[in-house]
Design a protein around this motif. Structure first.
Motif, PDB file in Angstrom:
ATOM      1  N   GLN A   1       2.611   6.000 -11.559  1.00  0.00           N
ATOM      2  CA  GLN A   1       1.531   5.946 -10.936  1.00  0.00           C
ATOM      3  C   GLN A   1       0.536   5.096 -11.210  1.00  0.00           C
ATOM      4  N   ARG A   2      -0.093   4.413 -10.139  1.00  0.00           N
ATOM      5  CA  ARG A   2      -1.163   3.230 -10.436  1.00  0.00           C
ATOM      6  C   ARG A   2      -2.568   4.306 -10.679  1.00  0.00           C
ATOM      7  N   SER A   3      -3.370   3.373 -11.495  1.00  0.00           N
ATOM      8  CA  SER A   3      -4.812   3.934 -11.777  1.00  0.00           C
ATOM      9  C   SER A   3      -5.727   3.630 -10.560  1.00  0.00           C
ATOM     10  N   PHE A   4      -6.649   4.174 -10.678  1.00  0.00           N
ATOM     11  CA  PHE A   4      -7.676   3.997  -9.514  1.00  0.00           C
ATOM     12  C   PHE A   4      -8.205   2.782  -9.201  1.00  0.00           C
TER      13      PHE A   4
ATOM     14  N   ALA B   1      -5.343  -2.846  -4.632  1.00  0.00           N
ATOM     15  CA  ALA B   1      -4.342  -2.833  -3.626  1.00  0.00           C
ATOM     16  C   ALA B   1      -5.057  -2.822  -2.155  1.00  0.00           C
ATOM     17  N   VAL B   2      -6.014  -1.771  -2.062  1.00  0.00           N
ATOM     18  CA  VAL B   2      -6.798  -1.586  -0.916  1.00  0.00           C
ATOM     19  C   VAL B   2      -7.410  -2.651  -0.687  1.00  0.00           C
ATOM     20  N   ALA B   3      -8.241  -3.303  -1.407  1.00  0.00           N
ATOM     21  CA  ALA B   3      -9.052  -4.468  -1.280  1.00  0.00           C
ATOM     22  C   ALA B   3      -8.232  -5.465  -0.519  1.00  0.00           C
ATOM     23  N   TRP B   4      -6.967  -5.912  -1.116  1.00  0.00           N
ATOM     24  CA  TRP B   4      -5.973  -6.904  -0.718  1.00  0.00           C
ATOM     25  C   TRP B   4      -5.731  -6.670   0.878  1.00  0.00           C
ATOM     26  N   SER B   5      -5.341  -5.404   0.892  1.00  0.00           N
ATOM     27  CA  SER B   5      -5.101  -4.931   2.111  1.00  0.00           C
ATOM     28  C   SER B   5      -5.894  -4.875   3.438  1.00  0.00           C
ATOM     29  N   PHE B   6      -7.304  -4.863   2.925  1.00  0.00           N
ATOM     30  CA  PHE B   6      -8.206  -4.988   3.884  1.00  0.00           C
ATOM     31  C   PHE B   6      -8.397  -6.172   4.307  1.00  0.00           C
TER      32      PHE B   6
ATOM     33  N   GLY C   1      -6.087  -8.470   4.433  1.00  0.00           N
ATOM     34  CA  GLY C   1      -4.587  -8.806   4.892  1.00  0.00           C
ATOM     35  C   GLY C   1      -3.825  -9.813   4.211  1.00  0.00           C
ATOM     36  N   LEU C   2      -4.032  -9.909   2.851  1.00  0.00           N
ATOM     37  CA  LEU C   2      -3.404 -10.853   2.114  1.00  0.00           C
ATOM     38  C   LEU C   2      -2.573 -10.336   1.074  1.00  0.00           C
ATOM     39  N   ARG C   3      -2.129  -9.007   1.284  1.00  0.00           N
ATOM     40  CA  ARG C   3      -1.159  -8.324   0.615  1.00  0.00           C
ATOM     41  C   ARG C   3       0.365  -8.944   0.760  1.00  0.00           C
ATOM     42  N   ARG C   4       0.998  -9.087  -0.415  1.00  0.00           N
ATOM     43  CA  ARG C   4       2.357  -9.594  -0.284  1.00  0.00           C
ATOM     44  C   ARG C   4       3.606  -8.425  -0.179  1.00  0.00           C
ATOM     45  N   ARG C   5       4.262  -8.789   0.688  1.00  0.00           N
ATOM     46  CA  ARG C   5       5.353  -7.581   1.052  1.00  0.00           C
ATOM     47  C   ARG C   5       6.121  -6.949   0.063  1.00  0.00           C
ATOM     48  N   ARG C   6       6.423  -7.901  -1.145  1.00  0.00           N
ATOM     49  CA  ARG C   6       6.736  -7.242  -2.610  1.00  0.00           C
ATOM     50  C   ARG C   6       5.822  -6.425  -3.099  1.00  0.00           C
ATOM     51  N   ASP C   7       4.535  -6.893  -3.256  1.00  0.00           N
ATOM     52  CA  ASP C   7       3.673  -5.860  -3.912  1.00  0.00           C
ATOM     53  C   ASP C   7       3.404  -4.378  -2.919  1.00  0.00           C
ATOM     54  N   PHE C   8       3.416  -4.818  -1.630  1.00  0.00           N
ATOM     55  CA  PHE C   8       3.377  -3.180  -0.817  1.00  0.00           C
ATOM     56  C   PHE C   8       4.670  -2.433  -0.984  1.00  0.00           C
TER      57      PHE C   8
ATOM     58  N   GLU D   1       6.261  -2.275  -3.881  1.00  0.00           N
ATOM     59  CA  GLU D   1       6.059  -1.567  -5.111  1.00  0.00           C
ATOM     60  C   GLU D   1       5.335  -0.600  -4.978  1.00  0.00           C
ATOM     61  N   ASP D   2       3.958  -0.665  -4.243  1.00  0.00           N
ATOM     62  CA  ASP D   2       3.122   0.327  -4.382  1.00  0.00           C
ATOM     63  C   ASP D   2       3.346   1.747  -3.374  1.00  0.00           C
ATOM     64  N   VAL D   3       4.359   1.598  -2.574  1.00  0.00           N
ATOM     65  CA  VAL D   3       4.556   2.617  -1.713  1.00  0.00           C
ATOM     66  C   VAL D   3       4.629   3.965  -2.501  1.00  0.00           C
ATOM     67  N   GLY D   4       5.401   3.767  -3.429  1.00  0.00           N
ATOM     68  CA  GLY D   4       5.893   5.117  -4.037  1.00  0.00           C
ATOM     69  C   GLY D   4       4.883   5.546  -5.333  1.00  0.00           C
ATOM     70  N   ALA D   5       3.987   4.520  -5.649  1.00  0.00           N
ATOM     71  CA  ALA D   5       3.359   4.567  -6.861  1.00  0.00           C
ATOM     72  C   ALA D   5       1.865   4.807  -6.779  1.00  0.00           C
TER      73      ALA D   5
END
Length: 64
Positions: free
Chosen positions: A5-8, A14-19, A21-28, A30-34
């Motif tokens: 589990q990821r911390s707050f 992760a949310v900031a990078w998604s805002f 639009g520079l989130r790498r697919r690999r990072d996404f 990895e984060d889906v379940g975490a």
């Protein structure tokens, strides 16, 4: 093996990078379940509030 589990703070990152639009697919992937869904929602609301505050500040500067 379940993802750790990821911390707050990590979720906010992760949310900031998604805002922007520079989130790498690999990072996404990895984060889906975490990521904790409640942290994601809280991060999204905070990010949205910050964005609106920045827009309001820019408008006030422009019309002043």
């Amino acid at each position: 093996m379940p993802a750790k589990q990821r911390s707050f703070a990590q979720t906010l990152n992760a949310v900031a990078w998604s805002f922007i639009g520079l989130r790498r697919r690999r990072d996404f992937d990895e984060d889906v379940g975490a990521l904790n869904p409640f942290y994601v929602i809280a991060g999204g609301v905070l990010g949205c509030a910050l964005f609106i505050a920045l827009l309001l500040g820019a408008v006030r500067l422009a019309v002043a």
